[in-house]
Design an enzyme around this catalytic site. Structure first.
Site, mmCIF file in Angstrom:
data_model
loop_
_atom_site.group_PDB
_atom_site.id
_atom_site.type_symbol
_atom_site.label_atom_id
_atom_site.label_comp_id
_atom_site.label_asym_id
_atom_site.label_seq_id
_atom_site.Cartn_x
_atom_site.Cartn_y
_atom_site.Cartn_z
ATOM 1 N N GLU A 43 2.827 47.204 -90.109
ATOM 2 C CA GLU A 43 2.639 45.759 -90.244
ATOM 3 C C GLU A 43 1.952 45.401 -91.555
ATOM 4 O OE1 GLU A 43 3.792 43.227 -88.470
ATOM 5 O OE2 GLU A 43 4.863 44.623 -87.184
ATOM 6 N N CYS A 198 19.385 34.802 -88.040
ATOM 7 C CA CYS A 198 18.830 33.529 -88.511
ATOM 8 C C CYS A 198 18.269 33.748 -89.912
ATOM 9 C CB CYS A 198 17.758 33.043 -87.534
ATOM 10 S SG CYS A 198 17.390 31.288 -87.668
ATOM 11 N N CYS A 208 24.609 34.003 -82.765
ATOM 12 C CA CYS A 208 23.205 33.857 -82.360
ATOM 13 C C CYS A 208 23.078 33.652 -80.851
ATOM 14 C CB CYS A 208 22.582 32.675 -83.086
ATOM 15 S SG CYS A 208 20.851 32.422 -82.637
#
Length: 359
Positions: A43, A198, A208
């Site tokens: 992260e 997206c 989607c």
DNA sequence: AAACCGGGGCA
DNA sequence: TGCCCAGGTTT
């Protein structure tokens, strides 16, 4: 806005999303673990940085530092050298500090809750949410770039997403949509949706899983959202970079660890104004340091940072006396070692010119 | 050339 | 809290 005012039920979204993720989610190196150390490391690396750039660094880091204890026990310089090229070098400094905090204050165990995680330097609200959700399956929301874009479209947000108002609204939506169960998969899934479907330009709405509830799609705004913020002009700064050469060695210095490009190596530089004549300034320097030798221009490079543009004129200076310049943070390296040291991006361009140039 | 991106630090 | 800073990649 409370959840009863949402244009769709959060479970409609999370169910569709989880089903899609099961079929189409990415398989990334940090996905097959619940080890908070590995998730934290990934992260931090992914902040401001794309997945493709991170993968190699992530693997190399884990080989060197397989646990938070091994990372905490190493020197900051070692961490920075491994980080070179990833950018945002304060992340490397914070990473090292946080590793030591985990070992010393949390007895080697990452905390599970968002508030405690946010005490670690380099871990803000979103990263704390990601670690809590991904490593511990806690109900914690994130708001990274992918999620921000997904939410802007899902709710057809009609203002630039970085405004403080919008930011508040987006966090609220993110929290409302985060389910109580399967938080790990949901969190991975919404990031994948942003990264694969997206996407910023030409979103693949026909693929989607949320196309039926997406407000931007309904209003035919998916292409035009999120709205862009105002862009600003940046100034240009000028420098001379000195490739000071004695026998087969070059003089390099390490930048102050806490500053801009902290801990990165570079050629010594002189800062300049747009008006100054680099050749004159160079002659002044040579006489100031009583250097004798030959100076030749190697070329110029431009490097764009987020808040200024750097123009650097590089000079090759072959000297035969160098006592003044060999002290302090400076260090002499043979030419063939320069590609292996942690030069920052602008000076890598200069090194490339030197290497093209031949002997 | 311009857009993009999470968090720290400071007023 | 709001604004500035930060670096390399993608388009």
């Amino acid at each position: 806005m409370n959840s009863t005012e949402l244009p769709f039920r959060p479970t409609d979204f999370s169910q569709q999303l989880l089903a899609w993720y099961g079929q189409s989610g990415r398989n990334l190196p940090w996905r097959n673990t619940r080890d908070p150390y590995r998730i934290w490391l990934s992260e931090i690396m992914l902040q401001q940085t794309t997945v493709s750039a991170v993968i190699d660094y992530y693997q190399r880091f884990l080989e060197k530092f397989p646990t938070v204890e091994t990372l905490a026990a190493t020197s900051l310089e070692h961490v920075i050298d491994l980080w070179a090229g990833l950018g945002y070098y304060s992340r490397a400094r914070n990473l090292h500090t946080a590793a030591k905090m985990v070992v010393e204050q949390f007895h080697g165990r990452f905390p599970e809750d968002v508030e405690s995680l946010q005490q670690l330097p380099g871990v803000g609200r979103s990263t704390a949410g990601a670690i809590s959700a991904l490593a511990f399956d806690q109900r914690a929301a994130i708001l990274d770039g992918n999620v921000r874009r997904v939410l802007c479209r899902l709710f057809a947000l009609q203002e630039p997403p970085r405004s403080s108002q919008a930011e508040k609204q987006l966090w609220r939506w993110s929290e409302q949509l985060t389910p109580a169960e399967q938080v790990h998969d949901y969190t991975q899934a919404i990031m994948d949706l942003g990264a694969m479907i997206c996407v910023p330009r030409n979103p693949l709405c026909h693929q989607c899983p949320a196309v039926g509830i997406c407000q931007a799609h309904k209003l035919e705004l998916a292409q035009s959202l999120p709205l862009k913020g105002a862009s600003k002009k940046i100034p240009t700064r000028y420098e001379i970079a000195l490739l000071i050469n004695h026998q087969d060695r070059y003089l390099l210095r390490r930048r102050i660890i806490t500053g801009f490009l902290g801990g990165m190596w570079e050629f010594p530089t002189l800062s300049m104004t747009a008006e100054e004549d680099p050749e004159k300034k160079l002659q002044l320097l040579l006489s100031d340091f009583a250097l004798t030798g030959a100076a030749t221009k190697l070329g110029s490079i431009e490097h764009v940072y987020s808040h200024f543009r750097l123009h650097s004129d590089a000079y090759h200076i072959k000297i035969d006396n160098f006592s003044h310049l060999s002290e302090g943070e400076n260090c002499w390296f043979p030419l063939h070692e320069l590609p292996t040291i942690a030069l920052h991006g602008a000076h890598k361009k200069i090194l490339a010119k030197r290497l093209q140039h031949g002997d």
